[in-house]
Enzyme design. Structure first.
Site, PDB file in Angstrom:
ATOM      1  CE1 TYR A  11      -8.309  -0.799   5.554  1.00  0.00           C
ATOM      2  CE2 TYR A  11      -7.193  -0.734   3.440  1.00  0.00           C
ATOM      3  CZ  TYR A  11      -7.581  -0.109   4.606  1.00  0.00           C
ATOM      4  OH  TYR A  11      -7.249   1.210   4.817  1.00  0.00           O
ATOM      5  CB  SER A  65      -7.744   2.957   1.522  1.00  0.00           C
ATOM      6  OG  SER A  65      -6.469   2.398   1.311  1.00  0.00           O
TER       7      SER A  65
END
Length: 277
Positions: free
Chosen positions: A170, A157
């Site tokens: 995350y 990401s």
């Protein structure tokens, strides 16, 4: 004219919908057969609705509509034995393995690091980092056995290269994927197996289109889709609020194809320029 991955087989996790389904369909369009895996169940602390059996069935339908073969399995990437069994069964049926897309992941609840419950942190790491490792660990023997090299693409990401407040679990998992990518690239190069990571910004899927994510990005409760789009647009250089799943799939297809035969250990951003801000 032959497709860019004609005759190859790809193993894709999180394949029931979103980016995973898009990857399966895009690779099938270019000639690959698919081994698909998804949990199709709710995961604790995940803010988006779970994929369903019907979602996975739809992925199967779309791949078969392209006259490609697909072997689909319900399994949890936290369970190494289940992932290994899915890979081995797929290879038995389809004859080989060439491409791995470790795509399965969750986004989790936006929470300040000091307030994150221990089990929520662990759930995130177990799925978004250990699950990626399980995927690759299960697939490497089949890739090596084929003797044809291969391509492994790990989904990280933009959060794998920068920080985001209230998303420590995350961000940490996605940073870990980068380290895993680089290490695997070094270990597997002698077998001509390439390992790269893709780094999307917000993607137009259920993972971002939910109330907690709207509120996080907009910085207020009860934010709307329009509020989120406005806030997200400010985080991209290009004039878009998010990218589409096929944008990530096109990048993955390139990395999986022989066009990228000399690319390994690379972090490829598909982020509308957001990493420059």
């Amino acid at each position: 004219m032959a497709g860019r991955v004609e005759g190859k087989v790809a193993f894709i996790t999180g394949a029931a919908r979103g980016q995973g389904r898009s990857h399966a369909v895009r690779l099938a369009q270019e000639g690959a057969d698919i081994i698909a895996l998804d949990i199709c169940e709710r995961v604790p602390y995940e803010v988006s609705p779970p994929a369903t059996d019907e979602d996975l069935t739809e992925t199967v339908r779309q791949v078969k509509a392209l006259d490609r073969q697909i072997v689909a399995t319900k399994a949890d990437v936290r369970d190494f034995d289940a992932v290994k069994a899915a890979v081995e069964d797929g290879v038995r049926q389809l004859g080989r393995l060439d491409i791995v897309s470790a795509n399965a992941g969750i986004v989790g609840t936006p929470t300040a690091a000091v307030s994150l419950p221990e089990d929520e942190w662990q759930t995130m790491i177990d799925i978004n980092l250990t699950g990626v490792w399980h995927t690759v660990k299960a697939a490497i023997p089949s890739l090596k056995a084929g003797g044809n090299g291969g391509s492994i693409i790990l989904t990280s990401s933009v959060a794998g290269t920068r920080g985001y407040a209230n998303m420590a679990h995350y961000v940490s998992a996605k940073h870990g994927v980068v380290g895993l990518t680089r290490t695997l690239a070094m270990e597997l190069a002698p077998d001509n197996i390439r390992v790269n990571s893709v780094h999307p910004t917000q993607v137009n899927t259920d993972m971002v289109h939910n109330q907690p994510i709207y509120d996080l990005f907009a910085g207020k409760p009860n934010a709307t889709r329009e509020d989120f789009a406005e806030a997200s647009s400010r985080l991209q250089l290009l004039p878009v609020p998010w990218v589409e799943s096929v944008d990530i799939s096109n990048a993955l297809l390139f990395l999986a194809s022989d066009e990228a035969r000399c690319i390994t250990g690379t972090a490829l951003a598909i982020d509308a320029g957001s990493s420059l801000l």
